[in-house]
Enzyme design. Sequence first.
Site, PDB file in Angstrom:
ATOM      1  N   CYS A  21       0.435  -1.508   0.227  1.00  0.00           N
ATOM      2  CA  CYS A  21       0.316   0.094  -0.051  1.00  0.00           C
ATOM      3  C   CYS A  21       1.154   1.283   0.488  1.00  0.00           C
ATOM      4  O   CYS A  21       1.933   1.356   0.558  1.00  0.00           O
ATOM      5  CB  CYS A  21      -1.015   0.070   1.312  1.00  0.00           C
ATOM      6  SG  CYS A  21      -2.209   1.400   1.249  1.00  0.00           S
TER       7      CYS A  21
ATOM      8  N   CYS B 191      -1.832   3.069   7.555  1.00  0.00           N
ATOM      9  CA  CYS B 191      -2.906   2.828   8.091  1.00  0.00           C
ATOM     10  C   CYS B 191      -2.683   2.275   9.442  1.00  0.00           C
ATOM     11  O   CYS B 191      -2.658   1.085   9.175  1.00  0.00           O
ATOM     12  CB  CYS B 191      -4.519   2.636   8.184  1.00  0.00           C
ATOM     13  SG  CYS B 191      -4.722   3.626   5.740  1.00  0.00           S
TER      14      CYS B 191
ATOM     15  N   CYS C 225     -21.999 -11.454   3.822  1.00  0.00           N
ATOM     16  CA  CYS C 225     -21.340 -12.930   4.666  1.00  0.00           C
ATOM     17  C   CYS C 225     -21.872 -13.096   6.185  1.00  0.00           C
ATOM     18  O   CYS C 225     -21.285 -13.744   6.459  1.00  0.00           O
ATOM     19  CB  CYS C 225     -20.192 -13.473   3.811  1.00  0.00           C
ATOM     20  SG  CYS C 225     -19.150 -12.037   4.477  1.00  0.00           S
TER      21      CYS C 225
ATOM     22  N   ASP D  29     -11.222 -13.105   3.038  1.00  0.00           N
ATOM     23  CA  ASP D  29     -10.376 -12.124   3.176  1.00  0.00           C
ATOM     24  C   ASP D  29      -9.695 -11.603   4.706  1.00  0.00           C
ATOM     25  O   ASP D  29      -8.671 -10.954   4.718  1.00  0.00           O
ATOM     26  CB  ASP D  29     -10.737 -10.772   2.671  1.00  0.00           C
ATOM     27  CG  ASP D  29     -10.277  -9.012   3.263  1.00  0.00           C
ATOM     28  OD1 ASP D  29      -9.180  -9.058   2.462  1.00  0.00           O
ATOM     29  OD2 ASP D  29     -10.374  -8.639   3.114  1.00  0.00           O
TER      30      ASP D  29
ATOM     31  N   CYS E  86     -25.457 -17.870  21.265  1.00  0.00           N
ATOM     32  CA  CYS E  86     -26.406 -17.569  19.716  1.00  0.00           C
ATOM     33  C   CYS E  86     -27.908 -17.946  19.560  1.00  0.00           C
ATOM     34  O   CYS E  86     -28.576 -17.582  19.795  1.00  0.00           O
ATOM     35  CB  CYS E  86     -25.344 -17.497  19.205  1.00  0.00           C
ATOM     36  SG  CYS E  86     -24.515 -16.033  18.734  1.00  0.00           S
TER      37      CYS E  86
ATOM     38  N   CYS F   1     -20.073 -12.433  12.289  1.00  0.00           N
ATOM     39  CA  CYS F   1     -18.453 -12.228  11.553  1.00  0.00           C
ATOM     40  C   CYS F   1     -17.465 -13.579  12.361  1.00  0.00           C
ATOM     41  O   CYS F   1     -16.926 -13.338  13.098  1.00  0.00           O
ATOM     42  CB  CYS F   1     -17.200 -11.621  10.857  1.00  0.00           C
ATOM     43  SG  CYS F   1     -16.061 -11.969   9.958  1.00  0.00           S
TER      44      CYS F   1
END
Length: 489
Positions: free
Chosen positions: A28, A32, A290, A312, A353, A366
Amino acid sequence: MALLTADPRTAETPPCFHLLAKPSGSTCNIDCTYCFFLSKEALYPNEKTRMSDATLEAYIRQLLESHRTKEVTVAWQGGEPTLMKLEFFRKSVEFVEKYRRPDQVVQHTFQTNGILLDDEWCAFFKEHNFLVGLSVDGPRELHNAYRIDRARQGTFDKVMKGWHYLRKHAVDFNILCTVNAANQKHGRTVYRFFRDEMKARWVQFIPIVERASADTIDIANLGWSDQPGRKRLLYTQSGDLVTTRSVGAEQYGRFLVDIFEEWVRHDVGHIFVQMFDVTLEAYFGRHLLCIHAPTCGYGPALEYNGDVYSCDHFVEPLYKLGNIHKTDLLQLVASPAQRKFGDNKRDLLTPQCQRCEVRPLCNGGCPKDRFIQSSDGDLGQNYLCAGLYHFFTHTRPAMQTMGRLLQSGRPPSDVMQLTAVEDEKRGPYALCPCGSGQKFRFCHGNRAPQSPFSGVIPATPVRKEGRVLQMHAAISPRASPHDEQEKSA
């Protein structure tokens, strides 16, 4: 191993999937502080992380051949994909035209920090109908808290320059905003900045949750870039601590609610917020993101050399599926290892959950964020659970109203009129329904406070407004539109 040439489709093979390709790997042009993906260069030491033409062609061909659906998305991300130079993406478009079937409609998406955008880039995007995701964390002071360059200077002004080029060429763009420790208390201010100053019509918010262990937390708090004189960490989804940059669990929910209370009064049908859109869809049993679908595994990541990873967020050795130069992409996506990865999202839910009233909407969130103890003492509860529960329960009445409007053939935007009626009944000096503890008039009413942060120079007038696309988790993190996906930004 010879490349698979026979059709690998079975009854279990997905008809489509959303792959995020990283042509420059983790490289990059900015630094960040919260970007864990910067550390992924440790996976490929001493290599030039640039996708070759051979890998590009193999990827495009296999992606198009893999899809049984009419629509296919070619999604570029990073790192920073503009480091590949424009000629690379001209070739990608040529390969798409070479290999796509006559009935296939290809959507090109591109996630960028915007710093290298200019007239040539944006003319190309416009010519080929690219949907561009621009990474911005809010007004200057909030954006510059963590989105800095290698000289430790804020990047806001450079990003706004790129945004002006997008507007000048009428390129369709969406905003990808991370929610972090710096902006977590300024939801409405951030949202209004995107809506009123950047003229964005589609926004996705990605929570920053950087995991670490007791052994790594001090190093992790310094950031993920390579710094002289200190140990370099490879970020993996492990550890039960979070960095000081990470969003607070409850605060994430309050951030979303703060924006929702603004949106439900003024912007339904005009501004599209990914989390709100997919939540409404979930009330009809459709899971388009997702993160909150019952299962996942249909959002793999492709590295510059053809390596494919499960997600990812899981670009690490344990989740490497293979390489497209050795095994066909569809076989990797449909592999038992990848299907188990996706099914584990459902199969490993904690009892808390499983019995939760918002599970049909949330589905545990996620897997990357499931590392705290549940109320029963079980490991694997989502770190963001408190915030997600707050958001889903708080928005339920308005979401159910919009659902009924749709079922009766009316637009969901009619909820704004109904909300205005409720506000009138409540009165301006009653407590604001957002839960802030302030009086409505001075919170989400007509005397709401102005932003304490600086803005941008008004945008150059454009010929027309770009179209709005429902990307859902596609540009992300870092987003996607996959998705979002909380993907690398």
